[in-house]
Design a protein around this motif. Sequence first.
Motif: not given
Lengths: 283, 288
Positions: B71-83
């Motif tokens: 659950a911690a890594v998922g949002p990081l993937i969004y923030r640094f890669i997808y956003a």
Amino acid sequence: MEAYILSLVVFGALNVMLALGLNMISGFCGQISLGHAAFYGTGAYAAALLSISGLPFAASLALGALVAGALGLVVGFATLRVREDFLAITTMGVGFLFLGFVRKQEWLGGEFGVAQIPSPLSPLGFAVLAVGGALAMVALSLHLRRSWMGEVFRAVAADEDAASTLGVDTARYKLWAFVLGTACAGFAGGIYAHVTGLIVPDAFDFIQSVTILAMVVVGGIGSTWGVLAGAVLLTLMPELFRFVNDYKLLIYGALLLAVMRWSPSGLAGLAALVRRALRSSPA
Amino acid sequence: MFHLELLVVGLIWGAMYAMMALGLTLVYGLLRILHVAHAGVFALGAYAGVLTANATGSLWLAVPAAIGVAAAVGPLIYRFIYAPMLSRPPYVALIASIGLFIAMEDGFRLLFGPYGLPFDYNPWFVTTYSLGGISLNVVQIAMAVSTLVLAGAFGVFIAATRVGVAWRATVSDPQMAQSFGIDPVRVRYLNFAIGSAMAGAAGLLVGLLNNLVEPGMGAVVSYKGLAIIVLGGLGNVPGAVVASLILGVVESFGTVYLAAVLDRDAIAFAVLIAVLLIRPRGLFAPAR
């Protein structure tokens, strides 16, 4: 050393053919495909089996390309109604279906593949053939881009609905893109089978499909010269990174990620940036 | 009896697919991204779980570890890669996601070895119960139960809480939701956190079921997950759950009756292609 360089040349040229073929489908015509390795494999298996059955090398190669193109036509036909993300997943499915089918077929050698494929040319002969084929495909690709068909492909890629409103038979042109692109892959597959003398199903897996797409994208989707450069670069990369051999896939994945993150139009996009900068700066 | 057993085992696999597919379909519904790296999060959850279990000797501690790390890594993937890629054509995020997944998979291999990590102590694997003549181990039961609980809790959350309403509003019309004061970025973070938590839980359960956590464990599940969300109508949450269960059952019967023609992993895609030929947008209507 010489054998090593020749084999590198062959594989570079094969990758150029694969990437240019996929670029016709995904770059020119805008249909993202994640299953290109299936057509590479189809060409390889078809040409290998025909060659073993005694057909001359040239005929096997031609028929391999034809069989792959025919499968491309079938897949293209089946996926005509499927668009964008649905298409990407469907073509990925075609790749898995190909693997799952081939692995279970006794007459295709199952997991162990097909061995003892005749090798009619010397290493130098194969290198000349592969480079010749790759150059022919560069010419075809450049010509296609300038032709009427290339123009229609661009229209379909930009806005399929608008193109069809203007009276373009989009289905027909999408099929053409599939047939041309997959036949290129099949031709490359035929050469691959005869160069290595042994083919196994795993050589045509999802990672291979992704690798081909990566060459297209790293080079710059839609640009012939960009894709050519991308294919050569990604062929050489594992060799250049030999000293970090163990980290090869890690670096490969990170490179894909980095290109998409910072330069999504690939090498071609970078080249265009540089050209523009040179032109706008006073001489 | 044999068929009933196939059905039950199929439904249990289907439940695991559903846990995986929910995160994928949530990301797709909100951002139109095919989140292949979800499989990396799945494997990451499994690794967090096995490392915790082997270090502490407690399987119960492995559960929060797997879910928390994922659950911690998922949002990081969004923030640094997808956003930063949201305005690009869809294939950009797709290929970035594939790249991230390849790198994660290889990272696990380099860090923890190519042969994977077994659980030192896995009582859930060896304890079996017999239900109506069908013998199931605790992990299989946990798979079914946790999917029911998670999917149920998620349904309630979506239907009945303020955040859930904000979420639905953002999925159906991001701009309108924003005009009503909903912060779409926070909804996205939440989306990735919940979807990834489920993937982490699914990863741990699959690791327990095989009694092994290995680097490539996410790959096949993730590709099938993509097939499932397409079958279920991209972005359609209930559709994805139903498609998962259908696929689990079809695979379970297929491995018995289609073994001569296709291997197990190709069945999902055979079903997918067959369905798309008839219904090009999946079994159920896509979101939006």
